[in-house]
Write an enzyme that holds these catalytic residues in place. Structure first.
Site, PDB file in Angstrom:
ATOM      1  CE  LYS A  11      -8.889   3.157   6.791  1.00  9.19           C
ATOM      2  NZ  LYS A  11      -9.683   3.267   7.906  1.00  9.19           N
ATOM      3  CB  SER A  44      -7.218  -9.108   0.945  1.00  9.51           C
ATOM      4  OG  SER A  44      -6.322  -8.232   0.932  1.00  9.51           O
ATOM      5  CB  ALA A  45      -7.575  -5.000  -2.698  1.00  3.60           C
ATOM      6  CG  ASP A  99     -11.248  -6.386   3.445  1.00  2.00           C
ATOM      7  OD1 ASP A  99     -10.648  -6.214   2.313  1.00  2.00           O
ATOM      8  OD2 ASP A  99     -11.217  -4.993   4.406  1.00  2.00           O
ATOM      9  CG  LEU A 100      -5.573  -8.800   5.516  1.00  2.00           C
ATOM     10  CD1 LEU A 100      -5.708  -9.934   6.689  1.00  2.00           C
ATOM     11  CD2 LEU A 100      -4.386  -8.865   4.740  1.00  2.00           C
ATOM     12  CG  ASP A 101      -6.135  -2.434   5.350  1.00  2.92           C
ATOM     13  OD1 ASP A 101      -6.073  -2.396   6.644  1.00  2.92           O
ATOM     14  OD2 ASP A 101      -6.149  -1.420   4.629  1.00  2.92           O
ATOM     15  CB  THR A 106      -2.572  -3.662   7.123  1.00  4.97           C
ATOM     16  OG1 THR A 106      -3.620  -4.136   6.648  1.00  4.97           O
ATOM     17  CG2 THR A 106      -1.663  -4.834   7.595  1.00  4.97           C
ATOM     18  CE  LYS A 138     -12.106  -6.191  -1.674  1.00  5.48           C
ATOM     19  NZ  LYS A 138     -11.390  -5.994  -0.444  1.00  5.48           N
ATOM     20  CD  GLU A 197     -14.388  -4.880   1.800  1.00  5.75           C
ATOM     21  OE1 GLU A 197     -13.516  -5.485   1.089  1.00  5.75           O
ATOM     22  OE2 GLU A 197     -14.120  -3.884   2.389  1.00  5.75           O
ATOM     23  CG  ASP A 198     -12.081  -1.836   6.064  1.00  5.88           C
ATOM     24  OD1 ASP A 198     -11.735  -2.593   4.967  1.00  5.88           O
ATOM     25  OD2 ASP A 198     -11.261  -1.003   6.351  1.00  5.88           O
TER      26      ASP A 198
HETATM   27  P1  B16 Z   1      -1.163  -3.919  -1.491  1.00  6.08           P
HETATM   28  P2  B16 Z   1      -8.117  -5.119   1.699  1.00  6.08           P
HETATM   29  C1  B16 Z   1      -6.146  -3.255   0.375  1.00  6.08           C
HETATM   30  O1  B16 Z   1      -6.710  -4.512   1.333  1.00  6.08           O
HETATM   31  C2  B16 Z   1      -6.124  -1.821   1.260  1.00  6.08           C
HETATM   32  O2  B16 Z   1      -6.850  -1.664   1.889  1.00  6.08           O
HETATM   33  C3  B16 Z   1      -5.687  -1.017   0.491  1.00  6.08           C
HETATM   34  O3  B16 Z   1      -5.334   0.132   1.226  1.00  6.08           O
HETATM   35  C4  B16 Z   1      -4.186  -1.253  -0.468  1.00  6.08           C
HETATM   36  O4  B16 Z   1      -3.962  -0.395  -1.279  1.00  6.08           O
HETATM   37  C5  B16 Z   1      -4.898  -2.548  -1.125  1.00  6.08           C
HETATM   38  O5  B16 Z   1      -5.179  -3.743  -0.446  1.00  6.08           O
HETATM   39  C6  B16 Z   1      -3.694  -3.237  -2.097  1.00  6.08           C
HETATM   40  O6  B16 Z   1      -2.436  -3.482  -1.199  1.00  6.08           O
HETATM   41  O7  B16 Z   1      -0.426  -2.637  -1.967  1.00  6.08           O
HETATM   42  O8  B16 Z   1      -0.592  -4.584  -0.403  1.00  6.08           O
HETATM   43  O9  B16 Z   1      -1.352  -4.759  -2.743  1.00  6.08           O
HETATM   44  O10 B16 Z   1      -8.680  -4.054   2.578  1.00  6.08           O
HETATM   45  O11 B16 Z   1      -8.853  -5.168   0.580  1.00  6.08           O
HETATM   46  O12 B16 Z   1      -7.527  -6.282   2.379  1.00  6.08           O
HETATM   47 MG    MG Z   2     -10.409  -3.497   3.821  1.00  9.14          MG
END
Ligand code: B16
Ligand code: MG
Length: 214
Positions: free
Chosen positions: A44, A113-114, A8-10, A16, A144, A168-169
């Site tokens: 998150k 990542s989402a 996962d990224l964030d 972030t 997810k 994953e966090d």
């Molecule tokens: P965006 P991850 C997720 O990243 C974030 O945790 C989540 O807070 C955010 O809403 C989502 O990405 C979408 O991000 O608006 O930049 O498309 O944890 O899946 O890496």
């Molecule tokens: Mg995350």
């Protein structure tokens, strides 16, 4: 046997969440909706559209789709302004040694990542070259805990799900890994990530050798 890692990224590679919070807070303030850092925990791992729905529900507001789209775009423009200021110094502790060791040991690596901004963030942090496959919010239609993002990652790596280990966090991400037939490592607190096969505070607390044994 584990042959691939999906990250996962964030919250795993970079924090972030802080920038997501600042941008959502700015929008919530404009809408006069109370929104705290504690509320931000609920966002998150959740998609942009779902995050906005959560914020609107905090303010007991219902808006037409077109207006919601405009608000989400506004938030994203602020978020992109923040992430464009990021530097590699913001990569979380232990990430670079862990990714380097994994690749030296011929473990395949994917990002799952989402975020639709994941590609931009990897470029900004000079991390793109560490991943064989990058799956972002632009490629998936189901958020997810649906396993789509991780299944696409495994497919891109050319591995069966059981040969992949997810980092994953978010609780929803651990559940996504489980539904996809993958083992997982939770990054954060055991109270939230209890369903993971192992929980650690960050990649700095783990070695590639030990996670291959889980
Ligand atoms: P965006 P991850 C997720 O990243 C974030 O945790 C989540 O807070 C955010 O809403 C989502 O990405 C979408 O991000 O608006 O930049 O498309 O944890 O899946 O890496
Ligand atoms: Mg995350």
């Amino acid at each position: 046997m584990i042959k691939g890692f999906i990250f996962d990224l964030d919250g795993v590679i970079v924090d972030t969440a802080r920038y997501h919070y600042l941008a959502w807070k700015r929008l919530a303030d404009e809408l006069a909706i109370p929104f705290t850092e504690k509320d931000n925990e609920r966002l998150k791992g959740v998609s942009r559209g779902q995050s906005l729905d959560i914020i609107l529900s905090l303010g007991h507001k219902k808006l037409p789709e077109q207006e919601k789209h405009a608000l989400a775009t506004k938030k994203n423009n602020w978020y992109v302004e923040y992430i464009m200021q990021m530097t590699p110094a913001e990569i979380l502790p232990g990430v670079l040694p862990f990714l380097t060791a994994a690749r030296e040991m011929k473990i395949k690596t994917a990002l799952g990542s989402a975020s639709k901004n994941a590609g931009t963030i990897l470029n900004k942090l000079n991390l793109t070259g560490f991943f064989d496959v990058v799956v972002t919010g632009n490629e998936v239609s189901k958020a997810k805990p649906d396993p789509e993002v991780f299944l696409l990652g495994a497919k891109g790596l050319g591995l069966p799900p059981a040969a992949c280990l997810v980092f994953e966090d978010a609780g929803a991400g651990i559940e996504a890994a489980r539904r996809g037939g993958m083992k997982s490592i939770g990054i954060g607190s055991a109270a939230v990530l209890g369903k993971a096969n192992r929980v650690a505070g960050g990649l700095h607390e783990l070695s590639v050798e030990e996670v291959l044994k889980i």
